[in-house]
Scaffold this motif. Sequence first.
Motif, short mmCIF file in Angstrom:
data_model
loop_
_atom_site.label_atom_id
_atom_site.label_comp_id
_atom_site.label_asym_id
_atom_site.label_seq_id
_atom_site.Cartn_x
_atom_site.Cartn_y
_atom_site.Cartn_z
N TYR A 195 -1.93 -8.61 -1.16
CA TYR A 195 -0.88 -7.65 -1.47
C TYR A 195 -0.58 -7.56 -2.96
O TYR A 195 0.06 -6.61 -3.41
N LEU A 196 -1.03 -8.55 -3.75
CA LEU A 196 -0.66 -8.56 -5.17
C LEU A 196 -1.36 -7.47 -5.97
O LEU A 196 -0.76 -6.87 -6.85
N TYR A 197 -2.63 -7.23 -5.65
CA TYR A 197 -3.36 -6.20 -6.41
C TYR A 197 -2.72 -4.82 -6.26
O TYR A 197 -2.40 -4.17 -7.27
N PRO A 198 -2.50 -4.32 -5.04
CA PRO A 198 -1.83 -3.00 -4.95
C PRO A 198 -0.41 -3.01 -5.49
O PRO A 198 0.05 -2.00 -6.02
N LEU A 199 0.28 -4.16 -5.41
CA LEU A 199 1.64 -4.22 -5.93
C LEU A 199 1.65 -4.11 -7.45
O LEU A 199 2.44 -3.33 -8.02
N LEU A 200 0.78 -4.85 -8.11
CA LEU A 200 0.70 -4.78 -9.57
C LEU A 200 0.21 -3.41 -10.04
O LEU A 200 0.67 -2.87 -11.05
N LEU A 201 -0.72 -2.84 -9.28
CA LEU A 201 -1.22 -1.51 -9.61
C LEU A 201 -0.11 -0.48 -9.47
O LEU A 201 0.04 0.43 -10.31
N ALA A 202 0.69 -0.62 -8.42
CA ALA A 202 1.82 0.30 -8.20
C ALA A 202 2.82 0.21 -9.34
O ALA A 202 3.44 1.22 -9.71
N LEU A 244 0.83 -1.20 0.00
CA LEU A 244 0.00 0.00 0.00
C LEU A 244 0.86 1.25 0.00
O LEU A 244 0.55 2.24 -0.68
N VAL A 245 1.94 1.22 0.77
CA VAL A 245 2.88 2.35 0.76
C VAL A 245 3.47 2.54 -0.64
O VAL A 245 3.58 3.67 -1.14
N ALA A 246 3.83 1.42 -1.28
CA ALA A 246 4.35 1.50 -2.64
C ALA A 246 3.32 2.08 -3.60
O ALA A 246 3.65 2.88 -4.48
N LEU A 247 2.06 1.70 -3.42
CA LEU A 247 1.00 2.22 -4.28
C LEU A 247 0.78 3.71 -4.06
O LEU A 247 0.57 4.47 -5.02
N ILE A 248 0.83 4.16 -2.81
CA ILE A 248 0.68 5.59 -2.52
C ILE A 248 1.80 6.39 -3.19
O ILE A 248 1.55 7.40 -3.86
N ILE A 249 3.03 5.93 -3.03
CA ILE A 249 4.17 6.63 -3.62
C ILE A 249 4.08 6.62 -5.15
O ILE A 249 4.28 7.65 -5.81
N SER A 250 3.75 5.46 -5.70
CA SER A 250 3.66 5.31 -7.16
C SER A 250 2.59 6.22 -7.75
O SER A 250 2.83 6.92 -8.73
N SER A 251 1.41 6.20 -7.16
CA SER A 251 0.29 6.97 -7.72
C SER A 251 0.51 8.47 -7.57
O SER A 251 0.27 9.24 -8.51
N MET A 252 1.01 8.89 -6.41
CA MET A 252 1.19 10.33 -6.19
C MET A 252 2.35 10.87 -7.02
O MET A 252 2.27 11.99 -7.55
N ILE A 254 -6.53 7.45 -6.77
CA ILE A 254 -6.03 6.12 -6.42
C ILE A 254 -5.10 6.20 -5.21
O ILE A 254 -5.15 5.36 -4.30
N GLY A 255 -4.25 7.21 -5.19
CA GLY A 255 -3.34 7.39 -4.06
C GLY A 255 -4.07 7.67 -2.76
O GLY A 255 -3.72 7.11 -1.71
N VAL A 256 -5.09 8.50 -2.80
CA VAL A 256 -5.86 8.81 -1.59
C VAL A 256 -6.60 7.57 -1.10
O VAL A 256 -6.67 7.31 0.11
N ALA A 257 -7.15 6.78 -2.03
CA ALA A 257 -7.83 5.54 -1.65
C ALA A 257 -6.85 4.56 -1.00
O ALA A 257 -7.18 3.89 -0.01
N ALA A 258 -5.63 4.47 -1.53
CA ALA A 258 -4.62 3.60 -0.95
C ALA A 258 -4.22 4.07 0.44
O ALA A 258 -3.99 3.26 1.35
N LEU A 259 -4.15 5.39 0.62
CA LEU A 259 -3.83 5.94 1.95
C LEU A 259 -4.92 5.58 2.95
O LEU A 259 -4.62 5.19 4.09
N ALA A 260 -6.18 5.70 2.57
CA ALA A 260 -7.27 5.33 3.46
C ALA A 260 -7.23 3.84 3.78
O ALA A 260 -7.48 3.43 4.92
N ASP A 261 -6.90 3.03 2.77
CA ASP A 261 -6.77 1.59 2.99
C ASP A 261 -5.64 1.29 3.97
O ASP A 261 -5.77 0.42 4.85
N LEU A 262 -4.55 2.02 3.84
CA LEU A 262 -3.42 1.84 4.75
C LEU A 262 -3.82 2.16 6.19
O LEU A 262 -3.48 1.43 7.12
N LEU A 263 -4.55 3.25 6.36
CA LEU A 263 -4.96 3.65 7.71
C LEU A 263 -5.86 2.62 8.36
O LEU A 263 -5.78 2.37 9.56
N THR A 264 -6.73 2.00 7.56
CA THR A 264 -7.64 1.00 8.14
C THR A 264 -6.91 -0.30 8.50
O THR A 264 -7.45 -1.10 9.28
N THR A 265 -5.73 -0.52 7.94
CA THR A 265 -4.97 -1.73 8.30
C THR A 265 -4.14 -1.55 9.57
O THR A 265 -3.66 -2.54 10.13
#
Length: 212
Positions: free
Chosen positions: A184-191, A6-14, A46-57
């Motif tokens: 973890y594969l979906y956010p990783l591939l998306l990133a 998720l961190v990788a997805l946030i960095i990638s998208s932003m 997408i980045g904001v959604a990943a951030l919210a997902d990270l917070l809920t984990t």
Amino acid sequence: MHTLTLVALIISSMASALLLKRAAQSLVDDQPEATLQAASLSLAFIGVAALADLLTTLSLASSSIDLQTFQRLLSNLAYYAAIPLLASAMLVSARNSHWSRPAWGRWLIGLFALFELLRRMEHGEIYTQMVAVAVSAAMLASAFMTGEKQLRSITLLAAINMAVALMLTGPGNLVSSPLVDSNYLYPLLLAAALPLCAMSIKQMVRFNQQQA
């Protein structure tokens, strides 16, 4: 592992959103600029959604029902609006047939409305799979429309990454696979796919302007 992806997805998208935003600022033609801005906005969603997902984990936030509800809303925004918007920007760029800002705004509202309509009609699962197929098809079509060989390779790689992410590991997966259970594969591939999408859109706009 899920947290790291998720961190990788946030960095990638932003980072990708910032790349397209800066590219848009250097353009003088309003419509290509609007395309880059629309793509940048989709990546930011997408980045904001990943951030919210990270917070809920995180353990401190996992008990918050309000945050979980907000996270689901943002996840829906990312999947049903932002990803189709990104695919649309890629297809428009490949065709060199750009839309105006009001047209992009109407398309975004239309994506919201279509999701809500089909959700209320209880066709949400089918629509989720339709989004996966439509986005993958649009990106693959963009690759074959691209005139420059190296740019076509980048676009094709972006399309393949996105297709695997959406159709094998994402919410709209089309086949039964152990990959679906690996959250973890979906956010990783998306990133991995998003920077390729951003580079493809940016370079397609630049290439088409040089050809004009």
